[in-house]
Design an enzyme around this catalytic site. Structure first.
Site, PDB file in Angstrom:
ATOM      1  N   ARG A  65       0.814  -1.142  -0.075  1.00  0.00           N
ATOM      2  CA  ARG A  65      -0.175  -0.059  -0.022  1.00  0.00           C
ATOM      3  C   ARG A  65       1.081   1.353  -0.099  1.00  0.00           C
ATOM      4  NH1 ARG A  65      -3.073  -3.613  -0.687  1.00  0.00           N
ATOM      5  NH2 ARG A  65      -5.106  -3.801   0.059  1.00  0.00           N
TER       6      ARG A  65
ATOM      7  N   SER B 106     -10.666  -0.707   3.272  1.00  0.00           N
ATOM      8  CA  SER B 106     -10.043  -0.831   4.442  1.00  0.00           C
ATOM      9  C   SER B 106      -9.503   0.536   4.929  1.00  0.00           C
ATOM     10  CB  SER B 106      -8.588  -1.918   4.362  1.00  0.00           C
ATOM     11  OG  SER B 106      -8.937  -3.034   3.769  1.00  0.00           O
TER      12      SER B 106
ATOM     13  N   GLU C 296      -5.223   3.535   6.144  1.00  0.00           N
ATOM     14  CA  GLU C 296      -4.911   3.393   4.846  1.00  0.00           C
ATOM     15  C   GLU C 296      -5.180   4.542   4.102  1.00  0.00           C
ATOM     16  OE1 GLU C 296      -5.926   1.359   1.183  1.00  0.00           O
ATOM     17  OE2 GLU C 296      -6.006  -0.303   2.780  1.00  0.00           O
TER      18      GLU C 296
HETATM   19  N1  EPU Z   1     -10.650 -10.714   9.986  1.00  0.00           N
HETATM   20  C1  EPU Z   1     -11.404 -10.855  11.182  1.00  0.00           C
HETATM   21  N2  EPU Z   1     -12.644 -10.109  11.533  1.00  0.00           N
HETATM   22  C2  EPU Z   1     -12.792  -9.057  10.765  1.00  0.00           C
HETATM   23  C3  EPU Z   1     -12.059  -8.855   9.415  1.00  0.00           C
HETATM   24  C4  EPU Z   1     -11.098  -9.650   9.146  1.00  0.00           C
HETATM   25  O1  EPU Z   1     -11.265 -11.664  11.922  1.00  0.00           O
HETATM   26  O2  EPU Z   1     -13.509  -8.226  11.103  1.00  0.00           O
HETATM   27  C5  EPU Z   1      -9.831 -11.767   9.754  1.00  0.00           C
HETATM   28  C6  EPU Z   1     -10.477 -12.588   8.600  1.00  0.00           C
HETATM   29  O3  EPU Z   1     -11.134 -13.708   8.991  1.00  0.00           O
HETATM   30  C7  EPU Z   1      -9.158 -13.146   8.040  1.00  0.00           C
HETATM   31  C8  EPU Z   1      -8.157 -12.019   8.348  1.00  0.00           C
HETATM   32  O4  EPU Z   1      -8.657 -11.166   9.362  1.00  0.00           O
HETATM   33  O5  EPU Z   1      -8.662 -14.044   8.554  1.00  0.00           O
HETATM   34  C9  EPU Z   1      -8.015 -11.005   6.900  1.00  0.00           C
HETATM   35  O6  EPU Z   1      -9.040 -10.575   6.520  1.00  0.00           O
HETATM   36  P1  EPU Z   1      -9.590 -10.285   5.096  1.00  0.00           P
HETATM   37  O7  EPU Z   1      -9.200 -11.472   4.242  1.00  0.00           O
HETATM   38  O8  EPU Z   1     -10.864  -9.914   4.870  1.00  0.00           O
HETATM   39  O9  EPU Z   1      -8.390  -9.127   4.637  1.00  0.00           O
HETATM   40  P2  EPU Z   1      -7.820  -7.723   5.363  1.00  0.00           P
HETATM   41  O10 EPU Z   1      -6.349  -8.349   5.701  1.00  0.00           O
HETATM   42  O11 EPU Z   1      -8.937  -7.480   6.285  1.00  0.00           O
HETATM   43  C10 EPU Z   1      -6.911  -6.989   2.848  1.00  0.00           C
HETATM   44  C11 EPU Z   1      -6.888  -5.813   2.357  1.00  0.00           C
HETATM   45  C12 EPU Z   1      -8.116  -5.786   1.440  1.00  0.00           C
HETATM   46  C13 EPU Z   1      -8.448  -6.900   0.498  1.00  0.00           C
HETATM   47  C14 EPU Z   1      -8.059  -8.329   1.378  1.00  0.00           C
HETATM   48  C15 EPU Z   1      -8.098  -9.158   0.455  1.00  0.00           C
HETATM   49  C16 EPU Z   1      -5.444  -4.279   3.587  1.00  0.00           C
HETATM   50  C17 EPU Z   1      -5.466  -2.907   4.259  1.00  0.00           C
HETATM   51  N3  EPU Z   1      -6.749  -4.415   3.079  1.00  0.00           N
HETATM   52  O12 EPU Z   1      -7.871  -6.857   4.106  1.00  0.00           O
HETATM   53  O13 EPU Z   1      -7.944  -4.325   0.764  1.00  0.00           O
HETATM   54  O14 EPU Z   1      -9.553  -6.760  -0.115  1.00  0.00           O
HETATM   55  O15 EPU Z   1      -6.995  -8.151   2.116  1.00  0.00           O
HETATM   56  O16 EPU Z   1      -6.917  -9.551   0.170  1.00  0.00           O
HETATM   57  O17 EPU Z   1      -4.457  -4.715   3.232  1.00  0.00           O
HETATM   58  C18 EPU Z   1      -8.555  -2.162   0.732  1.00  0.00           C
HETATM   59  O18 EPU Z   1      -7.377  -1.939   0.536  1.00  0.00           O
HETATM   60  O19 EPU Z   1      -9.443  -1.138   0.836  1.00  0.00           O
HETATM   61  C19 EPU Z   1      -9.227  -3.586   0.573  1.00  0.00           C
HETATM   62  C20 EPU Z   1     -10.196  -3.703   0.805  1.00  0.00           C
END
Ligand code: EPU
Length: 341
Positions: A166, A240, A336
């Site tokens: 990012r 995010s 972010e």
């Molecule tokens: N999780 C929780 N609770 C929540 C949210 C997430 O326990 O409320 C856990 C999930 O169960 C999972 C882990 O955290 O095990 C990761 O969650 P998720 O796969 O939804 O991804 P993220 O790390 O929360 C990142 C990116 C997203 C992207 C997703 C999928 C960043 C800041 N965000 O989110 O990007 O779509 O991975 O690859 O790196 C964005 O940048 O705006 C964005 C949506």
């Protein structure tokens, strides 16, 4: 004020959080020439400048006392082709997802995991957008950007963009100095698909897909995003709100002792990347709502505006969330989204 510019314009339609603040001046540019004209007509040494694409990664906290330029430079063209790849140039003002759909339609691989990300092509390299195991930099060739102080268009190679998680040179030493007018991508005719993200595999299985294709992956990603992430057309949000922090292994080990189920991945330079959404949920914020400012019920990393929340209210909620993560886990989480004002 030049004729092409409007004054006192609401930015509500131009930011996906749907924050209703005004800008003193507003102009739209659909070509490099019109961008140059707008800049020539403005005293840029005295006027704060904000360039908007899709407005999907900003939180506007106050009226903007300067000039907002909406990048509307469009166009998708094939620049060159060999038996394995195509170099495709897209205008900075193209909608990102429209560009992904163009690639899907032409069966070209590389950006299908980045389907349905809101925002524009020109904004995408600034924060090296990423999702489901893929980042923009993986298919990036080069970009052209207009130097705001000289009006000259310069080319930036992948190395010069200094992409990180990012992150890019445009968020650091070149912040506010360039407007990205077009981006070139290297798309693949026979891509190696990235299905490392568990939810993609389960979605493909659910749909009975045995033969991978650009379209099948794109469809799977679209379905996953729709199930977890709020549609900005319905509920204001900027994806995010925080980045997933990368912490030292020694610090991680201490947290892991206490919280065995903490979601984590290998990070850069031996660090550990921790899921901020998981930590925020553990702090009890998931589904929280105060007035119209809230923490999304299906993804705690996403802050939402249910209607009339102000940037300040959302910012205050973000502060409370980051303080509680700091108190419970000793980890600092950083926004972010770009905070403006
Ligand atoms: N999780 C929780 N609770 C929540 C949210 C997430 O326990 O409320 C856990 C999930 O169960 C999972 C882990 O955290 O095990 C990761 O969650 P998720 O796969 O939804 O991804 P993220 O790390 O929360 C990142 C990116 C997203 C992207 C997703 C999928 C960043 C800041 N965000 O989110 O990007 O779509 O991975 O690859 O790196 C964005 O940048 O705006 C964005 C949506």
């Amino acid at each position: 004020m030049p004729q092409s510019q409007k004054s006192n314009v609401s930015l509500k339609p131009y930011n996906t959080f749907g924050i209703d603040v005004k800008t003193s001046q507003f102009a739209e540019a659909d070509s490099i020439e019109s961008l140059r004209n707008i800049l020539l007509q403005t005293d840029i040494s005295k006027t704060p400048l904000l360039v908007l694409g899709g407005g999907s990664n900003i939180l506007l906290m106050a009226d903007f006392p300067g000039l907002v330029i909406l990048n509307q430079i469009k166009g998708i063209e094939v620049v060159s082709e060999n038996d394995k790849t195509l170099i495709v140039k897209a205008g900075g003002g193209e909608r990102w997802h429209q560009f992904v759909l163009w690639a899907v339609e032409h069966n070209l691989g590389g950006i299908e995991n980045l389907s349905l990300i809101p925002g524009s092509v020109g904004a995408a390299p600034i924060q090296n957008i990423g999702a489901y195991g893929v980042e923009l930099k993986d298919s990036f060739h080069s970009l052209e950007a207009l130097n705001i102080s000289t009006g000259v268009v310069q080319t930036f190679t992948k190395e010069e963009c200094k992409f990180g998680y990012r992150n890019s040179v445009f968020k650091n030493e070149l912040k506010g100095k360039y407007i990205i007018t077009s981006v070139m991508f290297e798309l693949k005719k026979n891509p190696v698909f990235n299905t490392s993200y568990g939810a993609i595999q389960s979605e493909l299985e659910k749909n009975g897909i045995t033969e991978l294709s650009v379209k099948a992956i794109s469809d799977a990603v679209i379905a996953i995003r729709r199930s977890k992430l709020p549609d900005p057309a319905e509920i204001g949000n900027a994806g995010s709100f925080f980045k997933n922090p990368e912490i030292e292994k020694s610090q991680f080990d201490v947290i892991h002792e206490k919280h065995h189920d903490i979601v984590h991945y290998p990070g850069a330079d031996g660090k550990i990347k921790v899921a901020a959404g998981w930590m925020i949920e553990q702090c009890g914020w998931k589904g929280f709502r105060d007035g119209d400012a809230g923490c999304h019920a299906k993804q705690a990393l996403v802050l939402v505006n249910y209607g009339k929340a102000t940037g300040e209210q959302l910012y205050n909620l973000a502060l409370k969330i980051s303080h509680s993560v700091q108190d419970k886990f000793g980890v600092t989480i950083e926004p972010e989204v770009n905070l403006i004002g």
